[in-house]
Write a protein that holds these residues in place. Structure first.
Motif, PDB file in Angstrom:
ATOM      1  N   LYS A  96      31.652 -53.942 -48.874  1.00 17.10           N
ATOM      2  CA  LYS A  96      33.073 -54.064 -49.339  1.00 17.10           C
ATOM      3  C   LYS A  96      33.641 -55.456 -48.978  1.00 17.10           C
ATOM      4  CE  LYS A  96      37.092 -51.471 -48.847  1.00 17.10           C
ATOM      5  NZ  LYS A  96      37.622 -49.935 -47.850  1.00 17.10           N
ATOM      6  N   THR A 105      32.018 -58.331 -51.326  1.00 14.82           N
ATOM      7  CA  THR A 105      32.664 -58.255 -52.711  1.00 14.82           C
ATOM      8  C   THR A 105      33.950 -58.376 -52.638  1.00 14.82           C
ATOM      9  OG1 THR A 105      32.594 -55.925 -52.564  1.00 14.82           O
ATOM     10  CG2 THR A 105      30.466 -56.643 -53.294  1.00 14.82           C
ATOM     11  N   THR A 106      34.771 -58.051 -51.839  1.00 16.38           N
ATOM     12  CA  THR A 106      36.285 -58.148 -51.928  1.00 16.38           C
ATOM     13  C   THR A 106      36.461 -59.563 -51.828  1.00 16.38           C
ATOM     14  OG1 THR A 106      36.599 -56.301 -50.658  1.00 16.38           O
ATOM     15  CG2 THR A 106      38.361 -57.513 -50.801  1.00 16.38           C
ATOM     16  N   HIS A 107      35.955 -60.198 -50.858  1.00 16.84           N
ATOM     17  CA  HIS A 107      36.006 -61.787 -50.540  1.00 16.84           C
ATOM     18  C   HIS A 107      35.701 -62.586 -51.737  1.00 16.84           C
ATOM     19  CE1 HIS A 107      36.801 -65.028 -47.977  1.00 16.84           C
ATOM     20  NE2 HIS A 107      35.621 -65.723 -48.360  1.00 16.84           N
ATOM     21  N   GLU A 144      39.030 -64.812 -58.498  1.00 18.13           N
ATOM     22  CA  GLU A 144      40.496 -64.822 -59.038  1.00 18.13           C
ATOM     23  C   GLU A 144      41.054 -66.196 -58.950  1.00 18.13           C
ATOM     24  OE1 GLU A 144      40.905 -59.840 -58.704  1.00 18.13           O
ATOM     25  OE2 GLU A 144      41.733 -61.047 -57.111  1.00 18.13           O
ATOM     26  N   GLU A 145      41.110 -66.607 -57.586  1.00 15.50           N
ATOM     27  CA  GLU A 145      41.776 -68.034 -57.246  1.00 15.50           C
ATOM     28  C   GLU A 145      40.945 -68.867 -58.138  1.00 15.50           C
ATOM     29  OE1 GLU A 145      42.361 -66.762 -52.573  1.00 15.50           O
ATOM     30  OE2 GLU A 145      40.878 -68.418 -52.956  1.00 15.50           O
ATOM     31  N   GLN A 146      39.839 -68.780 -58.571  1.00 12.17           N
ATOM     32  CA  GLN A 146      39.349 -70.086 -59.213  1.00 12.17           C
ATOM     33  C   GLN A 146      39.757 -69.937 -60.650  1.00 12.17           C
ATOM     34  OE1 GLN A 146      35.191 -69.792 -58.075  1.00 12.17           O
ATOM     35  NE2 GLN A 146      35.786 -70.633 -55.918  1.00 12.17           N
ATOM     36  N   ARG A 177      35.301 -61.534 -54.880  1.00 11.72           N
ATOM     37  CA  ARG A 177      36.336 -61.319 -56.031  1.00 11.72           C
ATOM     38  C   ARG A 177      37.559 -61.941 -55.842  1.00 11.72           C
ATOM     39  NH1 ARG A 177      36.945 -57.255 -59.896  1.00 11.72           N
ATOM     40  NH2 ARG A 177      34.786 -56.381 -59.023  1.00 11.72           N
ATOM     41  N   LYS A 178      38.049 -61.924 -54.516  1.00 14.85           N
ATOM     42  CA  LYS A 178      39.275 -62.886 -54.452  1.00 14.85           C
ATOM     43  C   LYS A 178      39.154 -64.375 -54.871  1.00 14.85           C
ATOM     44  CE  LYS A 178      41.722 -63.973 -50.677  1.00 14.85           C
ATOM     45  NZ  LYS A 178      41.173 -64.159 -49.411  1.00 14.85           N
ATOM     46  N   LYS A 179      37.909 -64.911 -54.472  1.00  9.42           N
ATOM     47  CA  LYS A 179      37.525 -66.364 -54.640  1.00  9.42           C
ATOM     48  C   LYS A 179      37.466 -66.686 -56.236  1.00  9.42           C
ATOM     49  CE  LYS A 179      36.902 -68.705 -50.724  1.00  9.42           C
ATOM     50  NZ  LYS A 179      35.777 -68.768 -49.796  1.00  9.42           N
ATOM     51  N   ARG A 186      31.538 -54.099 -58.520  1.00 11.10           N
ATOM     52  CA  ARG A 186      32.530 -53.295 -58.095  1.00 11.10           C
ATOM     53  C   ARG A 186      31.973 -51.960 -57.830  1.00 11.10           C
ATOM     54  NH1 ARG A 186      38.066 -52.999 -59.021  1.00 11.10           N
ATOM     55  NH2 ARG A 186      38.249 -54.601 -60.693  1.00 11.10           N
TER      56      ARG A 186
END
Ligand code: GN1
Ligand code: MG
Length: 367
Positions: free
Chosen positions: A67, A70-72, A78-80, A74-76, A91
């Motif tokens: 968790k 994959t969360t980390h 999205e930021e990129q 996903r965030k990266k 997911r």
């Protein structure tokens, strides 16, 4: 497992659509995996997996690690500003009864469900081009996780600790549960293992001396633990159970162990086993391109050692299982684990011949 039993497990998860079909998927040796096909066009398909609690004694820790990772990522992504993120990071589906929990316990067995990545392929072998892509992807995976804010748990204690794996082998020899230690081919293999013991435990020594850091690694970077799109780009890294802090050697060395062997790890034709330098070069270029920003000179310099360490370690592990009665890896015939061990030993011998050239190549890549 019957379809009804599998459906009852899936019912715990918060899925979209309804299940039309459940069928076995993949050829993993550890976990049982199924593809869950849904009826609706717009609902995704899923992958249902039973986590082997003999291999992963703390499934809760495994899922907490997954968790966090994959969360980390996903965030990266999205930021990129990446598109198509659901194909670039797995997911996992939470439970209906608890949106924070990513696994269900049914009859004492542990199950998880993830979204099936569409239009993706896994490979059993790579060419130079896909190895370069794989090197880039695994380097990027480590780079993205370099600033993970939480400390991950060690899901299999001492998983890639060479001193521990040798200790385990010695215990199996002492027990000799199958009476196999006396076999001449086992004796010969043990001599080859012993000769290299000191050199192969170098990483643990460097770790103790404080010159080699542990970083978040995937720890099972086999060719078939990556998904590619139809144009051979890496989409994502899968099979995240073993993601944990380790020496970077794990990810670099274990990929080459499978990716750069001319044949599969259980091919019984020892003359066909060998280290493919073209794959080595391509993977190394890709890996160093994305990882050299955070690797220390000691890590870089020891990458050829890492490439030899993993066939050696896998030889020791397969032989340990052979001597202990084939309890860890599924076997298709009685000698299977011995053959696997011998295959890995031959791969190591081939790598040893190439070591000077490998060292030169790595040095040139970082110049
Ligand atoms: C296991 O599950 P799978 O096939 O991806 C093993 C690896 C070995 C590999 C050898 C948790 O991986 O360490 O290299 O078999 N995973 C575990 O085939 O022990
Ligand atoms: Mg796998």
């Amino acid at each position: 497992m019957t379809q009804e039993e599998l459906r009852a497990i899936i019912a715990h998860f918060d899925i979209n659509g309804s299940v039309s079909e459940i069928k076995p998927l993949g050829e993993g040796l550890i976990n049982d995996t199924y593809k869950v096909v849904t009826t609706e066009q717009d609902a995704p398909d899923y992958v249902l997996q039973r986590v082997n609690e003999n291999v992963f004694p703390d499934v809760d820790m495994v899922m907490r690690n997954i968790k966090a990772v994959t969360t980390h990522i996903r965030k990266k992504l999205e930021e990129q500003g990446e598109d198509d993120i659901d194909r670039k990071v797995l997911r996992f589906v939470p439970l209906k009864e608890d949106a924070e929990r990513l696994y269900a316990v049914v009859d004492g067995k542990y199950w998880r469900l993830m979204v099936f990545v569409p239009d993706a392929v896994t490979k059993q072998a790579v060419n130079a081009e896909s190895s370069r892509a794989a090197g880039l992807a695994f380097g990027k995976f480590q780079a993205m996780l370099a600033d993970l804010p939480v400390q991950l748990g060690e899901t299999i204690k001492d998983f890639h600790n060479m001193e521990f794996r040798l200790q385990q082998l010695k215990e199996a020899i002492a027990k000799d549960a199958m009476g196999r230690v006396k076999e001449p081919q086992v004796q010969q293999m043990l001599r080859e293992i012993e000769k290299r013991e000191y050199e192969m435990c170098k990483a643990e020594r460097m770790g103790r001396e404080g010159v080699l850091p542990k970083r978040v690694c995937h720890c099972d970077t086999k060719v078939n633990n990556m998904m590619f799109d139809k144009r051979d780009n890496v989409l994502c890294v899968i099979d995240l159970d073993t993601v944990m802090p380790n020496f970077v050697f794990s990810d670099y060395g274990d990929f080459l162990r499978t990716g750069a062997n001319f044949v599969s790890e259980d091919d019984p034709d020892m003359r066909a086993v060998g280290f493919n330098m073209e794959i080595f070069k391509a993977f190394t270029e890709g890996y160093l391109e994305s990882a050299k920003g955070f690797l220390t000179p000691v890590e870089v310099e020891n990458l050829p050692y890492a490439a030899s360490l993993f066939p050696y370690m896998q030889c020791v592990r397969f032989l340990w299982d052979y001597l202990s009665g084939d309890k860890y890896w599924k076997v298709q015939y009685p000698q299977h684990n011995y053959i696997r061990a011998n295959n890995q030993l031959h791969l190591l011998l081939s790598i040893e011949e190439h070591l000077p050239e490998m060292k030169e190549f790595v040095a040139r890549c970082v110049q």
